[in-house]
Motif scaffolding. Structure first.
Motif, short mmCIF file in Angstrom:
data_model
loop_
_atom_site.label_atom_id
_atom_site.label_comp_id
_atom_site.label_asym_id
_atom_site.label_seq_id
_atom_site.Cartn_x
_atom_site.Cartn_y
_atom_site.Cartn_z
N MET A 24 -20.23 14.88 -13.56
CA MET A 24 -20.80 14.93 -14.91
C MET A 24 -21.48 16.26 -15.20
O MET A 24 -22.20 16.39 -16.19
CB MET A 24 -21.79 13.77 -15.09
CG MET A 24 -21.09 12.43 -15.04
SD MET A 24 -22.21 11.06 -14.80
CE MET A 24 -22.52 10.62 -16.47
N GLY A 25 -21.29 17.22 -14.31
CA GLY A 25 -21.74 18.58 -14.60
C GLY A 25 -23.13 18.92 -14.09
O GLY A 25 -23.65 20.00 -14.40
N ILE A 26 -23.75 18.04 -13.32
CA ILE A 26 -25.07 18.37 -12.75
C ILE A 26 -24.85 19.37 -11.60
O ILE A 26 -23.90 19.24 -10.83
CB ILE A 26 -25.75 17.08 -12.22
CG1 ILE A 26 -25.96 16.09 -13.36
CG2 ILE A 26 -27.03 17.38 -11.46
CD1 ILE A 26 -27.21 16.21 -14.15
N GLY A 70 -19.43 6.25 -14.56
CA GLY A 70 -19.66 7.63 -14.97
C GLY A 70 -18.43 8.49 -14.71
O GLY A 70 -18.01 9.28 -15.55
N MET A 71 -17.84 8.31 -13.51
CA MET A 71 -16.65 9.13 -13.18
C MET A 71 -15.48 8.74 -14.08
O MET A 71 -14.73 9.60 -14.55
CB MET A 71 -16.29 8.98 -11.70
CG MET A 71 -17.27 9.71 -10.80
SD MET A 71 -16.71 9.80 -9.10
CE MET A 71 -17.57 8.43 -8.38
N ALA A 72 -15.34 7.42 -14.34
CA ALA A 72 -14.21 6.97 -15.18
C ALA A 72 -14.35 7.53 -16.60
O ALA A 72 -13.40 8.09 -17.16
CB ALA A 72 -14.18 5.45 -15.20
N LEU A 73 -15.55 7.40 -17.16
CA LEU A 73 -15.73 7.85 -18.56
C LEU A 73 -15.69 9.38 -18.66
O LEU A 73 -15.19 9.93 -19.64
CB LEU A 73 -17.05 7.29 -19.12
CG LEU A 73 -17.08 5.76 -19.25
CD1 LEU A 73 -18.45 5.26 -19.68
CD2 LEU A 73 -16.01 5.26 -20.25
N LEU A 96 -22.43 8.34 -21.58
CA LEU A 96 -22.49 9.27 -20.44
C LEU A 96 -23.93 9.72 -20.20
O LEU A 96 -24.38 9.83 -19.06
CB LEU A 96 -21.57 10.46 -20.69
CG LEU A 96 -20.07 10.17 -20.44
CD1 LEU A 96 -19.18 11.30 -20.97
CD2 LEU A 96 -19.79 9.96 -18.94
N ASP A 97 -24.66 9.94 -21.29
CA ASP A 97 -26.09 10.31 -21.15
C ASP A 97 -26.88 9.19 -20.49
O ASP A 97 -27.71 9.45 -19.61
CB ASP A 97 -26.71 10.57 -22.53
CG ASP A 97 -26.42 11.98 -22.99
OD1 ASP A 97 -25.95 12.78 -22.15
OD2 ASP A 97 -26.64 12.28 -24.19
N THR A 98 -26.62 7.96 -20.94
CA THR A 98 -27.35 6.81 -20.37
C THR A 98 -27.08 6.72 -18.87
O THR A 98 -27.99 6.54 -18.06
CB THR A 98 -26.87 5.49 -21.04
OG1 THR A 98 -27.02 5.63 -22.43
CG2 THR A 98 -27.65 4.30 -20.54
N ILE A 99 -25.79 6.85 -18.51
CA ILE A 99 -25.44 6.74 -17.08
C ILE A 99 -26.12 7.85 -16.30
O ILE A 99 -26.75 7.60 -15.26
CB ILE A 99 -23.90 6.80 -16.89
CG1 ILE A 99 -23.24 5.58 -17.53
CG2 ILE A 99 -23.54 6.91 -15.41
CD1 ILE A 99 -21.72 5.58 -17.49
N GLU A 158 -20.33 7.46 -29.20
CA GLU A 158 -20.67 6.38 -28.24
C GLU A 158 -20.38 6.84 -26.81
O GLU A 158 -21.16 6.59 -25.89
CB GLU A 158 -19.86 5.12 -28.56
CG GLU A 158 -20.24 3.94 -27.66
CD GLU A 158 -19.30 2.74 -27.80
OE1 GLU A 158 -18.11 2.94 -28.11
OE2 GLU A 158 -19.78 1.62 -27.58
N LEU A 159 -19.25 7.56 -26.63
CA LEU A 159 -18.90 8.05 -25.29
C LEU A 159 -19.99 9.00 -24.78
O LEU A 159 -20.46 8.88 -23.65
CB LEU A 159 -17.53 8.74 -25.32
CG LEU A 159 -17.06 9.36 -24.00
CD1 LEU A 159 -16.99 8.34 -22.88
CD2 LEU A 159 -15.68 10.02 -24.16
N ASP A 160 -20.42 9.93 -25.63
CA ASP A 160 -21.45 10.88 -25.21
C ASP A 160 -22.76 10.17 -24.89
O ASP A 160 -23.44 10.48 -23.91
CB ASP A 160 -21.69 11.94 -26.30
CG ASP A 160 -20.49 12.89 -26.38
OD1 ASP A 160 -19.75 13.00 -25.38
OD2 ASP A 160 -20.28 13.51 -27.45
N ARG A 161 -23.09 9.20 -25.75
CA ARG A 161 -24.34 8.45 -25.55
C ARG A 161 -24.29 7.70 -24.21
O ARG A 161 -25.23 7.73 -23.43
CB ARG A 161 -24.48 7.44 -26.70
CG ARG A 161 -25.90 7.23 -27.15
CD ARG A 161 -26.04 6.40 -28.40
NE ARG A 161 -25.10 5.31 -28.57
CZ ARG A 161 -24.19 5.25 -29.55
NH1 ARG A 161 -24.10 6.24 -30.42
NH2 ARG A 161 -23.39 4.21 -29.66
#
Ligand code: B12
Length: 434
Positions: A261-263, A205-208, A228-231, A223-226
């Motif tokens: 990731m912005g949480i 998650g941190m890498a992407l 990141l959402d999955t992670i 795909e990147l957004d998807r």
């Protein structure tokens, strides 16, 4: 009348809110958290002082991401990384080993001290390459390994560390490399033994997220957004009733990743509570465990290394005399059964009484000294002693095997030098494929 009763209610509400605010301003927990943070920070500083422990890049990163510093001690530790740790990496390269994860952590540690990354080289096979060039090569090699055998030779945790190290150092990560990580996440291929590996998801998650921040070109932005959402979802779903995310030793990394990731901090309140409780209990006495937790408690993540400037830093952190470790009175012996299950499935059981409170390592050493057919040896790693050989059978990482350690059928959550035997139990050491 209606007006005055509404006004009255409004006043009462204000009084309650006011009282709550006053309480919050006092923040009785704030000073407790402050002293817990300080003790964790000092514990890490003390660990770099101990000459019998090799320098640890993960500990360096945590010290450097902290708000309080002891600049002289940090600089000494950096020198040890550049000599001792650097030599270890070159030695491993000489033995033909991949050094992906350790090299990535080393680069992140150098970055955390704002060291010029172009000035350091590794020598191997008569080649002299900068650390970053060599990291790029290893990550390319791992990408090929994933293409041919559907998994890296090391693991996805290290593959992610590699991407993160390149990204925070401003080196472009190839779209093929990042795609392999996203594909592995989306296809549920990131495991720790048999179960989903939460730590590796946090690192991925941190890498992407770093690639996203940097606007690095990827194969497919959707795909990147998807991914990141999955992670994010898997990390949030890893929450346990006691607040841990994954487990007590994953929570620090998960919180770091979620923040990156912005949480919002408030959304991780239960996880923070669990971390504070564990710090209080001394759960993170292993320096590397503490090093993954300290940044999270200061609302930092490895992503912050990207913009670290090392200017006008605090220099007030001192090492208080270590409070003597609580001498645990030994209350006699506890009986232990150790079952060894070899790769063939053959099993043998050994029994021994050990002093209550012994580490599993001490217990196994006592068993070995009895000369009744049990032997073992370990290999050093950043986490400490990794059990590698039992009864002359080696569980090799190169063969994707390891000795899985369980107590009463449940996988233990610590290494053999940290796990304490406090009650009679049946330990199973099983040569397991992954
Ligand atoms: C990948 C991984 C594994 C793989 C390693 C092999 C491989 N090819 O990948 C396998 C599945 C074999 C493994 C096994 C175990 N693991 Co593991 N592992 C990890 C993970 C996800 C990444 C490690 C890594 O690559 N680090 C980066 C590189 C650069 O550092 P490194 O030190 O050179 O890495 C090596 C060592 O860490 C070693 N290793 C891996 N796990 C463990 C655990 C311990 C206790 C030790 C001493 C060494 C060790 O293998 C790594 C690769 O060579 C970490 C997560 C984390 N937060 O760090 C957990 C982690 C280190 N593992 C953990 C545990 C508990 C175990 C086991 C004890 C589980 C068990 N019940 O048997 C066993 C070790 C038993 C033994 N024989 O001594 C815990 C340790 C917690 C603690 N306080 O000690 C972690 C933090 C996961 C967690 N959040 O709970 N692990």
């Amino acid at each position: 009348m209606i007006y005055s009763s509404a006004f009255c209610q409004f006043q009462i509400t204000c009084m309650i809110v006011g009282a709550l605010l006053a309480l919050a301003a006092g923040k009785p927990w704030a000073s407790e958290h402050k002293s817990l943070l300080l003790s964790l920070n000092q514990q890490l500083l003390r660990s770099v002082e101990t000459r019998d422990q090799p320098p640890n890049p993960s500990v360096h990163i945590a010290l450097r991401l902290s708000t309080e510093h002891n600049l002289a001690k940090e600089s000494e530790h950096l020198t040890r990384l550049k000599t001792e740790f650097h030599d270890e990496i070159e030695k491993s390269l000489g033995n033909g080993e991949l050094v992906l994860g350790r090299l990535a952590l080393y680069i992140l540690a150098l970055r955390s001290s704002c060291h010029d990354l172009q000035s350091l080289h590794v020598n191997h096979n008569h080649l002299r390459e900068t650390l970053l060039i060599h990291l790029k090569k290893e990550i390319e090699e791992e990408k090929q390994n994933i293409a041919f055998s559907h998994r890296p030779k090391t693991n996805y945790y290290q593959y992610s560390l590699g991407i993160l190290a390149l990204c925070v150092s401003g080196v472009r990560v190839s779209a093929h490399v990042s795609h392999k990580l996203m594909h592995a996440v989306e296809h549920g291929q990131i495991k720790h033994g048999e179960s989903v590996c939460i730590d590796s998801h946090a690192m991925a998650g941190m890498a992407l997220q770093c690639l996203k921040h940097e606007g690095t070109a990827v194969k497919d932005n959707a795909e990147l957004d998807r991914t990141l959402d999955t992670i994010r979802q898997r990390l949030l779903n890893s929450k346990r009733a006691n607040g841990h995310m994954g487990g007590e030793f994953s929570t620090g990394l998960v919180v770091q990743a979620l923040l990156a990731m912005g949480i919002e901090v408030e959304e991780c309140a239960a996880a923070f509570e669990a971390l504070w409780e564990d710090v209080k209990k001394g759960t993170y006495h292993n320096p590397i465990a503490a090093s993954q937790v300290l940044p999270a408690l200061q609302h930092q993540s490895y992503l912050e290394l990207k913009s670290k400037e090392c200017r006008r830093e605090d220099d007030t952190l001192t090492m208080d005399a270590e409070s003597a470790p609580e001498a645990l009175p030994s209350h006699g012996q506890v009986s232990l059964q150790v079952e060894v299950i070899e790769a063939s499935g053959a099993s043998s059981v050994f029994s021994i009484d050990v002093p209550k409170g012994s580490t599993l390592f001490e217990a196994l050493s006592l068993l070995q000294n009895k000369r009744i057919g049990f032997t073992f040896s370990t290999e050093e790693s950043l986490w400490g002693a990794f059990l590698s050989v039992v009864n002359e059978e080696q569980a090799r990482q190169t063969d994707r095997r390891y000795w899985l350690v369980s107590s009463e059928g449940t996988s233990v959550t610590q290494g053999i030098k940290d796990y304490k035997i406090v009650s009679a139990q049946h330990i199973t050491i099983k040569n397991t494929g992954y």
